[in-house]
Design an enzyme around this catalytic site. Sequence first.
Site, PDB file in Angstrom:
ATOM      1  N   LYS A 148      50.856  57.101  51.876  1.00 24.91           N
ATOM      2  CA  LYS A 148      51.466  57.994  50.894  1.00 24.91           C
ATOM      3  C   LYS A 148      50.477  59.113  50.594  1.00 24.91           C
ATOM      4  O   LYS A 148      49.281  58.914  50.796  1.00 24.91           O
ATOM      5  CB  LYS A 148      51.846  57.211  49.645  1.00 24.91           C
ATOM      6  N   ASP A 235      54.018  60.665  42.053  1.00 24.89           N
ATOM      7  CA  ASP A 235      52.936  59.754  42.425  1.00 24.89           C
ATOM      8  C   ASP A 235      53.349  58.283  42.297  1.00 24.89           C
ATOM      9  O   ASP A 235      52.863  57.442  43.044  1.00 24.89           O
ATOM     10  CB  ASP A 235      51.723  60.032  41.521  1.00 24.89           C
ATOM     11  N   HIS A 240      56.716  53.785  44.348  1.00 22.57           N
ATOM     12  CA  HIS A 240      56.511  52.395  43.918  1.00 22.57           C
ATOM     13  C   HIS A 240      57.624  51.876  43.000  1.00 22.57           C
ATOM     14  O   HIS A 240      58.176  50.810  43.219  1.00 22.57           O
ATOM     15  CB  HIS A 240      55.174  52.249  43.189  1.00 22.57           C
TER      16      HIS A 240
HETATM   17  P1  NAP Z   1      39.325  61.084  51.965  1.00 22.60           P
HETATM   18  O1  NAP Z   1      38.344  60.206  51.283  1.00 22.60           O
HETATM   19  O2  NAP Z   1      39.301  62.550  51.711  1.00 22.60           O
HETATM   20  O3  NAP Z   1      39.177  60.827  53.519  1.00 22.60           O
HETATM   21  C1  NAP Z   1      39.812  61.606  54.480  1.00 22.60           C
HETATM   22  C2  NAP Z   1      39.406  61.109  55.843  1.00 22.60           C
HETATM   23  O4  NAP Z   1      40.032  61.927  56.829  1.00 22.60           O
HETATM   24  C3  NAP Z   1      37.922  61.160  56.100  1.00 22.60           C
HETATM   25  O5  NAP Z   1      37.563  60.049  56.886  1.00 22.60           O
HETATM   26  C4  NAP Z   1      37.768  62.450  56.900  1.00 22.60           C
HETATM   27  O6  NAP Z   1      36.607  62.338  57.647  1.00 22.60           O
HETATM   28  C5  NAP Z   1      39.037  62.407  57.732  1.00 22.60           C
HETATM   29  N1  NAP Z   1      39.478  63.705  58.225  1.00 22.60           N
HETATM   30  C6  NAP Z   1      39.718  64.817  57.490  1.00 22.60           C
HETATM   31  N2  NAP Z   1      40.110  65.824  58.291  1.00 22.60           N
HETATM   32  C7  NAP Z   1      40.116  65.328  59.542  1.00 22.60           C
HETATM   33  C8  NAP Z   1      40.421  65.881  60.823  1.00 22.60           C
HETATM   34  N3  NAP Z   1      40.786  67.157  60.973  1.00 22.60           N
HETATM   35  N4  NAP Z   1      40.326  65.071  61.902  1.00 22.60           N
HETATM   36  C9  NAP Z   1      39.952  63.783  61.778  1.00 22.60           C
HETATM   37  N5  NAP Z   1      39.651  63.215  60.609  1.00 22.60           N
HETATM   38  C10 NAP Z   1      39.728  63.967  59.508  1.00 22.60           C
HETATM   39  O7  NAP Z   1      40.828  60.624  51.658  1.00 22.60           O
HETATM   40  P2  NAP Z   1      41.334  59.153  51.291  1.00 22.60           P
HETATM   41  O8  NAP Z   1      41.232  58.972  49.831  1.00 22.60           O
HETATM   42  O9  NAP Z   1      40.684  58.165  52.186  1.00 22.60           O
HETATM   43  O10 NAP Z   1      42.886  59.280  51.615  1.00 22.60           O
HETATM   44  C11 NAP Z   1      43.419  59.309  52.915  1.00 22.60           C
HETATM   45  C12 NAP Z   1      44.945  59.365  52.811  1.00 22.60           C
HETATM   46  O11 NAP Z   1      45.400  58.192  52.127  1.00 22.60           O
HETATM   47  C13 NAP Z   1      45.448  60.536  51.967  1.00 22.60           C
HETATM   48  O12 NAP Z   1      46.685  60.952  52.477  1.00 22.60           O
HETATM   49  C14 NAP Z   1      45.659  59.927  50.584  1.00 22.60           C
HETATM   50  O13 NAP Z   1      46.631  60.603  49.841  1.00 22.60           O
HETATM   51  C15 NAP Z   1      46.137  58.546  50.971  1.00 22.60           C
HETATM   52  N6  NAP Z   1      45.890  57.524  49.944  1.00 22.60           N
HETATM   53  C16 NAP Z   1      44.644  57.311  49.454  1.00 22.60           C
HETATM   54  C17 NAP Z   1      44.435  56.316  48.507  1.00 22.60           C
HETATM   55  C18 NAP Z   1      43.053  56.030  47.978  1.00 22.60           C
HETATM   56  O14 NAP Z   1      42.941  55.106  47.159  1.00 22.60           O
HETATM   57  N7  NAP Z   1      42.037  56.728  48.375  1.00 22.60           N
HETATM   58  C19 NAP Z   1      45.501  55.552  48.051  1.00 22.60           C
HETATM   59  C20 NAP Z   1      46.777  55.784  48.581  1.00 22.60           C
HETATM   60  C21 NAP Z   1      46.953  56.770  49.533  1.00 22.60           C
HETATM   61  P3  NAP Z   1      35.794  63.603  58.231  1.00 22.60           P
HETATM   62  O15 NAP Z   1      35.642  64.571  57.098  1.00 22.60           O
HETATM   63  O16 NAP Z   1      34.545  62.988  58.724  1.00 22.60           O
HETATM   64  O17 NAP Z   1      36.634  64.138  59.314  1.00 22.60           O
END
Ligand code: NAP
Length: 484
Positions: A148, A235, A240
């Site tokens: 999501k 959100d 949910h």
């Molecule tokens: P994040 O901490 O910003 O991580 C993003 C990841 O994507 C990093 O590993 C980044 O690594 C990689 N990335 C970014 N651009 C990229 C590219 N062009 N090519 C390859 N890799 C790339 O985000 P997150 O919190 O983990 O969230 C990820 C997704 O899950 C989002 O859509 C978010 O809305 C969703 N989500 C997150 C949570 C949560 O609790 N965090 C909960 C529900 C949903 P590099 O910068 O090294 O490329």
Amino acid sequence: MVSRVIPVDPFDLVIFGGTGDLARRKIFPGLFRRFCSGQMQEEARIIGAARSEMDDAGFREMIADAIREFGGGRACEDGTLEAFLNHVFYEQVDAMGTGGWEALKGRLRSGYVRAFYFSVGPSLFGALAERLRTFGLADDESRVVVEKPFGHDLATARALNKALAEHFDETQIYRIDHYLGKETVQNLMAVRFGNVLFEPLWNAQYVDHIQITVAETVGVGGRGEYYDKSGAMRDMVQNHLMQLLCLIAMEPPARFEPDAVRDEKLKVIRALEPVKPHHIVRGQYDADGDAPSYREDAGDTRSTTESFIAMKCHVSNWRWAGTPIYLRTGKKLRARASEIAVVFKDAPHSIFPEDAGRHRNILTIRLQPNEGMELGVTIKEPGPGGMRLLDVPLDMSFAEALGPDAEEAPDAYERLIMDVIRGNQTLFMRGDEVEAAWAWTDPIIEGWQARGEVPKPYDVGSSGPDDSLMLLHRDGRKWRDIRA
Ligand code: NAP
């Protein structure tokens, strides 16, 4: 009681965004716990992929730290962590570029389940799907898992569905809503459809109303800027809470199979009436001493995004005609507590004296904390003094009822990832479900914008704005207390 852990087939799982917050906090710790439980076979391989420059050793160090922080330390002490890390690899790949794809392909083996987890922003979903096919990493058997938010509105959700559908069949796409992976949510189906007791009463004739509450104590904190673009409706409600509503309200599926279940959920969404503006209350939390208000957290002193929402919904079909379903979710509320309460009607006639008291049966399904169920039943108050009635809970706390095994039960992410490997889509949202949910929420959001509506302020640690209490009060009903 001994839990049965059935190992899943050996797999190659690529996690795009492997260095990100979600991967470190949820996905890898979850996989580690499944490894500890014996569910992963020796051949399993997990490959993190992101743009950061790193080798396997560096990535393993990062994941080890994450598991120590988020994954439960017990198993870390006896060499299990090291054993798990032998299954973990890393490739530097840019979702938007061409570098790294051949190397990533070289990590994949034939004859194993192959899954790609898109733990990255949705703007990268299309590029990833396209490259997985162009570089020959994915075939018609491969699975993709997407996180999501799945769209910001109907148009963007449709565009995402279309981008994925160009490269993958719907049977290959797993849209995660981690609420569906919760033990209690599945128990809801077991209770409804595995017992003869509840289903005959599960309708407007016997159910007065239903309340679904997902209350958080945290604010939007560091995610303020991101959150301000979505708000509680996008959100929490669109995904949910609507999923919970579907499971509560759906007709019995013919089989516990993905499309049978998802067809019934879709029918519920399609049967939802448009919500009248005065049946919705939006709120924003105030400042609390030194703690910032929502608007300060969001970095916009004039933000009209809601951090709280309460609403009255109607499922317009034979089963639910006249029985409202109230939804409520918000941040910085009194307690962290999520529950579904099915409030049954009064017995049609009381044979007891007026002063005996009268109680309604309420079935409460607790999602957090202390997952479990409770059924309030009326009994006689013990002792002399005539017939006085008392409401007592028949309480089934999973932790107590199932003993130590309950603690070992996989959390939502663990369960859902294992379902991906098993190829079971039952607990994942289908594309048409997501679109139908947006088609229902979009006009509500557009209405707020057209009318220039501003959310009502509410105190931190409260149950939300007073108007949300009035929403039920006007109907002669009352919200259940928010308590942990
Ligand atoms: P994040 O901490 O910003 O991580 C993003 C990841 O994507 C990093 O590993 C980044 O690594 C990689 N990335 C970014 N651009 C990229 C590219 N062009 N090519 C390859 N890799 C790339 O985000 P997150 O919190 O983990 O969230 C990820 C997704 O899950 C989002 O859509 C978010 O809305 C969703 N989500 C997150 C949570 C949560 O609790 N965090 C909960 C529900 C949903 P590099 O910068 O090294 O490329």
